[in-house]
Write a protein that holds these residues in place. Structure first.
Motif, PDB file in Angstrom:
ATOM      1  N   GLY A 485       0.624  -1.137  -0.143  1.00 50.89           N
ATOM      2  CA  GLY A 485       0.008  -0.259  -0.219  1.00 50.89           C
ATOM      3  C   GLY A 485       0.624   1.261   0.121  1.00 50.89           C
ATOM      4  O   GLY A 485       0.320   2.130  -0.004  1.00 50.89           O
ATOM      5  N   THR A 486       1.907   1.611  -0.040  1.00 52.04           N
ATOM      6  CA  THR A 486       2.774   2.435   0.512  1.00 52.04           C
ATOM      7  C   THR A 486       3.276   3.400  -1.169  1.00 52.04           C
ATOM      8  O   THR A 486       3.548   4.102  -1.050  1.00 52.04           O
ATOM      9  CB  THR A 486       4.612   2.035   0.702  1.00 52.04           C
ATOM     10  N   THR A 487       2.732   3.000  -2.344  1.00 53.94           N
ATOM     11  CA  THR A 487       2.723   3.974  -3.315  1.00 53.94           C
ATOM     12  C   THR A 487       1.716   3.337  -4.023  1.00 53.94           C
ATOM     13  O   THR A 487       1.689   2.483  -5.214  1.00 53.94           O
ATOM     14  CB  THR A 487       3.883   2.833  -4.498  1.00 53.94           C
ATOM     15  N   ILE A 488       0.571   3.648  -3.806  1.00 47.13           N
ATOM     16  CA  ILE A 488      -0.800   2.528  -4.239  1.00 47.13           C
ATOM     17  C   ILE A 488      -1.182   3.347  -5.429  1.00 47.13           C
ATOM     18  O   ILE A 488      -0.801   4.306  -6.168  1.00 47.13           O
ATOM     19  CB  ILE A 488      -1.930   3.401  -3.067  1.00 47.13           C
ATOM     20  N   MET A 489      -2.398   2.323  -6.072  1.00 48.34           N
ATOM     21  CA  MET A 489      -2.756   2.265  -7.639  1.00 48.34           C
ATOM     22  C   MET A 489      -3.871   3.353  -7.167  1.00 48.34           C
ATOM     23  O   MET A 489      -4.563   2.932  -7.041  1.00 48.34           O
ATOM     24  CB  MET A 489      -2.834   0.898  -8.065  1.00 48.34           C
ATOM     25  N   GLY A 490      -4.186   3.980  -8.043  1.00 47.66           N
ATOM     26  CA  GLY A 490      -5.715   4.513  -8.855  1.00 47.66           C
ATOM     27  C   GLY A 490      -5.436   5.574 -10.352  1.00 47.66           C
ATOM     28  O   GLY A 490      -5.043   5.544 -10.583  1.00 47.66           O
ATOM     29  N   ASP A 491      -6.758   6.047 -10.761  1.00 43.38           N
ATOM     30  CA  ASP A 491      -7.096   6.487 -11.929  1.00 43.38           C
ATOM     31  C   ASP A 491      -6.946   8.166 -11.516  1.00 43.38           C
ATOM     32  O   ASP A 491      -6.516   8.942 -12.421  1.00 43.38           O
ATOM     33  CB  ASP A 491      -8.288   6.174 -11.882  1.00 43.38           C
ATOM     34  N   ASP A 492      -6.841   8.314 -10.200  1.00 44.99           N
ATOM     35  CA  ASP A 492      -6.680  10.629 -10.400  1.00 44.99           C
ATOM     36  C   ASP A 492      -5.342   9.933  -9.334  1.00 44.99           C
ATOM     37  O   ASP A 492      -4.656   9.982  -8.178  1.00 44.99           O
ATOM     38  CB  ASP A 492      -8.054  10.150  -8.690  1.00 44.99           C
ATOM     39  N   PRO A 493      -4.969  11.373 -10.228  1.00 48.02           N
ATOM     40  CA  PRO A 493      -2.833  12.208  -9.756  1.00 48.02           C
ATOM     41  C   PRO A 493      -3.731  12.386  -8.194  1.00 48.02           C
ATOM     42  O   PRO A 493      -2.552  12.183  -7.575  1.00 48.02           O
ATOM     43  CB  PRO A 493      -2.815  12.232 -10.953  1.00 48.02           C
ATOM     44  N   LYS A 494      -4.361  12.730  -7.743  1.00 49.47           N
ATOM     45  CA  LYS A 494      -3.962  13.511  -6.732  1.00 49.47           C
ATOM     46  C   LYS A 494      -4.187  12.495  -4.974  1.00 49.47           C
ATOM     47  O   LYS A 494      -4.120  12.952  -4.563  1.00 49.47           O
ATOM     48  CB  LYS A 494      -5.923  14.451  -6.636  1.00 49.47           C
ATOM     49  N   ASP A 495      -4.644  11.390  -5.586  1.00 49.90           N
ATOM     50  CA  ASP A 495      -4.943  10.146  -4.522  1.00 49.90           C
ATOM     51  C   ASP A 495      -4.418   8.900  -4.598  1.00 49.90           C
ATOM     52  O   ASP A 495      -4.765   8.120  -4.320  1.00 49.90           O
ATOM     53  CB  ASP A 495      -6.429  10.218  -3.956  1.00 49.90           C
ATOM     54  N   SER A 496      -3.325   9.319  -5.470  1.00 54.56           N
ATOM     55  CA  SER A 496      -2.684   7.612  -5.888  1.00 54.56           C
ATOM     56  C   SER A 496      -0.969   8.077  -6.355  1.00 54.56           C
ATOM     57  O   SER A 496      -1.326   9.281  -7.176  1.00 54.56           O
ATOM     58  CB  SER A 496      -3.293   6.906  -7.235  1.00 54.56           C
ATOM     59  N   VAL A 497      -0.250   6.803  -6.246  1.00 53.58           N
ATOM     60  CA  VAL A 497       0.609   7.213  -7.033  1.00 53.58           C
ATOM     61  C   VAL A 497       1.496   6.746  -7.807  1.00 53.58           C
ATOM     62  O   VAL A 497       2.177   7.663  -8.632  1.00 53.58           O
ATOM     63  CB  VAL A 497       1.538   6.641  -5.954  1.00 53.58           C
ATOM     64  N   VAL A 498       0.790   5.786  -8.921  1.00 52.99           N
ATOM     65  CA  VAL A 498       0.431   4.948  -9.904  1.00 52.99           C
ATOM     66  C   VAL A 498      -0.999   4.676 -10.345  1.00 52.99           C
ATOM     67  O   VAL A 498      -1.483   4.761  -9.554  1.00 52.99           O
ATOM     68  CB  VAL A 498       1.721   3.396  -9.901  1.00 52.99           C
ATOM     69  N   ASP A 499      -0.319   4.828 -12.369  1.00 51.40           N
ATOM     70  CA  ASP A 499      -1.983   4.768 -12.150  1.00 51.40           C
ATOM     71  C   ASP A 499      -2.611   2.807 -12.539  1.00 51.40           C
ATOM     72  O   ASP A 499      -1.629   2.027 -12.261  1.00 51.40           O
ATOM     73  CB  ASP A 499      -1.582   5.421 -13.822  1.00 51.40           C
ATOM     74  N   ARG A 500      -3.111   2.298 -13.587  1.00 50.20           N
ATOM     75  CA  ARG A 500      -3.724   1.011 -13.457  1.00 50.20           C
ATOM     76  C   ARG A 500      -2.351   0.316 -13.619  1.00 50.20           C
ATOM     77  O   ARG A 500      -2.854  -0.772 -14.120  1.00 50.20           O
ATOM     78  CB  ARG A 500      -4.899   1.076 -14.231  1.00 50.20           C
ATOM     79  N   ASP A 501      -1.595   1.404 -15.108  1.00 52.89           N
ATOM     80  CA  ASP A 501      -0.901  -0.046 -15.319  1.00 52.89           C
ATOM     81  C   ASP A 501       0.813   0.038 -14.869  1.00 52.89           C
ATOM     82  O   ASP A 501       1.921  -0.070 -14.346  1.00 52.89           O
ATOM     83  CB  ASP A 501       0.116   0.436 -16.837  1.00 52.89           C
ATOM     84  N   CYS A 502       0.906   0.367 -13.668  1.00 55.61           N
ATOM     85  CA  CYS A 502       1.752   0.899 -12.390  1.00 55.61           C
ATOM     86  C   CYS A 502       2.495   1.919 -12.910  1.00 55.61           C
ATOM     87  O   CYS A 502       4.138   1.769 -12.567  1.00 55.61           O
ATOM     88  CB  CYS A 502       2.715  -0.589 -12.072  1.00 55.61           C
TER      89      CYS A 502
END
Length: 545
Positions: A485-502
């Motif tokens: 969880g320390t570099t979390i994945m998400g679609d929104d750059p405002k609340d995540s670190v990497v996108d769906r492709d890591c």
């Protein structure tokens, strides 16, 4: 194409564990130039086995779970062991995770559980109002689970319901396991028989031990010291992929502690800097970069890599780097059976119960896994008896009786992604080469507390069904060494670190591989999910390089 005049490599991989090794191997096989940087040294299986064999105490009374894990591995000043005071604990709950900084990484000493997540694990927020959803679903990852299982050589039981409900095969699979499961020892058969009237459905763990010759791996001989090291190499570890990557032309630099990632004004990562044990610093450039240094070292490195353009570190425009630290914080029960069941034959873990893996209850309590540890703490039994004044033939008889009847039953709870649980570089403490130590703040919430209370009642019910005496119930936030969880994945750059492709939102040529990108933890060991995501990263890189 390798444009060596412009870059030192097509790809630089930071970290030589299973995730980095998978990606490096796939890229090297495709003819790309790859450099792997590893903070720690190479180790030889024979040396680790010999060190472990000569250790005076194989089982630490203070940490039965560790089974001596890590103790036979090197502890040089430039990579202090996590078995010491390297991890700085500042939160209300300790997070004493144990990982290895050696070529091949932590899989050298892992228990080798290689589970898939189930479809509902990807939709925790939508279905149960807890934690976070993933930006991708099980269907998108299923193909990569197959590939990861083939790469790691997973043994398992086809057609098994891994949701624990005793029904149809779940999660859905498009391919069988690469190898059939190992034979179940008597102890597991007997326990399953005793628990069945209570509605407990036994599940045999998929794992990375060979049940037939697999690549260079021999069949598991049941040595029962998977932690800290498989003496014959029947169990998968990350060094196997590093060996493969090197055979295909990848270059490994060990004892190379990366301490800074450089980025240009356009966001592209340009170089990494690393330090040798002698204190000398070096710099390398590449087209693409993969950070695969596991869930503590990866965010620490990103946060250390500050500059005028990136004052909060690399990939951290969301302020989420290092946050959302998860684990499988657990409890356990020591019991004395009323009959001989003889644990300790075969691998250290195999039998689990997943009756509480999924269902509407997850709105109120976390999912959890209950596992029967297949270990025999003989030295603890002996020392405990000697302290009580038991000697001679009575000592011998009592060691035999207790070793045949003592069982440890452990529960692993899912935890939610909480932004306050985080890892940061220490502002005051540094290692021998001047790099900040990791500082960890960890806590649990009322959701976990509700799970603990429910789990204690469940464990007592299981003990009653087995006619066992409960010797100890330990609810002291046990750490299961599963960092997420320390570099979390998400679609929104405002609340995540990497996108769906890591891929990091902030840097188009930097990917993060491993369990640190997982938005939810499920209650299952995360290694296979991290490996599946890593195979997916490799596919993406091959399209771009």
């Amino acid at each position: 194409m390798n444009n060596s005049s412009q870059f030192d490599a097509d790809l630089i991989v930071i970290g030589s564990g299973v995730m980095g090794g998978l990606i490096a191997t796939r890229l090297a096989k495709a003819g790309k130039s790859v450099i792997i940087l590893e903070a720690g040294p190479r180790v030889k299986r024979a040396d680790i086995v010999e060190t472990y064999r000569n250790a005076p105490v194989k089982l630490s009374l203070a940490n039965m779970k560790a089974q001596g894990s890590g103790s036979p591995f090197p502890n040089p000043p430039h990579i202090p062991s996590t078995y010491g005071d390297y991890l700085q604990q500042v939160g209300p709950v300790k997070y004493p995770t144990k990982y290895l900084r050696v070529v091949g990484g932590t899989t050298w000493h892992f228990g080798s559980a290689l589970w898939r997540m189930i479809p509902n694990d990807f939709k925790l927020r939508t279905l149960y109002g807890r934690g976070r959803d993933w930006p991708i679903g099980y269907d998108e990852l299923e193909h990569y689970y197959n590939e990861a299982e083939a790469e790691l050589g997973v043994s398992g039981v086809d057609g098994q319901d891994e949701s624990g409900h005793g029904g149809a095969a779940h999660p859905p699979r498009s391919k069988p396991f690469p190898m059939k499961g190992l034979n179940e020892p008597y102890f597991m058969q007997r326990v399953a028989e005793m628990l069945k009237p209570g509605g407990y459905n036994p599940v045999i763990e998929p794992h990375g031990r060979a049940s037939r010759p697999y690549g260079n791996r021999p069949v598991c001989a049941g040595n029962n010291n998977c932690n800290p090291v498989c003496p014959i190499g029947a169990k998968y570890d990350g060094s196997m992929h590093i060996d493969a990557a090197e055979r295909h032309g990848a270059k490994l630099l060990d004892n190379a502690v990366v301490h800074k990632i450089e980025a240009g004004d356009d966001g592209k990562i340009t170089a990494v800097q690393y330090t040798r044990p002698d204190g000398s610093t070096h710099r390398l450039t590449a087209r693409h970069f993969v950070l695969a240094a596991y869930g503590i070292e990866s965010p620490k490195l990103l946060l250390m890599s500050t500059s005028e353009k990136y004052p909060n570190g690399i990939a951290n425009s969301s302020d989420q780097v290092g946050r959302n630290l998860m684990g499988h914080t657990g409890i356990s029960m020591n019991i004395m059976m009323g009959e001989d069941v003889w644990p300790g034959q075969g691998p250290t873990e195999l039998l689990v119960y997943l009756n509480w893996r999924d269902g509407p209850f997850r709105k109120d309590i976390p999912s959890y896994k209950t596992k029967f540890r297949n270990t025999v703490p003989t030295s603890q039994i002996a020392s405990g008896l000697i302290e009580k004044g038991v000697f001679g033939s009575r000592l011998d008889a009592e060691i035999r009786r207790q070793s045949a009847r003592s069982l440890n039953v452990a529960v692993d709870f899912e935890t939610e992604a909480l932004p306050q649980n985080r890892i940061v570089p220490s502002k005051t403490k540094r290692d021998a080469i001047g790099i900040p130590l990791p500082e960890i703040y960890y806590s649990v919430n009322d959701y976990w507390n509700a799970g603990r209370d429910f789990g204690v009642t469940d464990l007592k019910r299981m003990a009653a069904l087995m006619n066992a005496e409960i010797l100890k119930m330990d609810t002291s936030h046990q750490d299961r060494q599963h960092i997420m969880g320390t570099t979390i994945m998400g679609d929104d750059p405002k609340d995540s670190v990497v996108d769906r492709d890591c891929r990091t939102h902030d840097h188009p040529n930097l990917f993060i591989a491993g369990t640190s990108v997982m938005p939810s933890a499920s209650c299952m060991n995360p290694t296979l999910t991290g490996a599946a995501l890593s195979v997916r990263i490799a596919d993406q890189l091959l399209k771009e390089i």
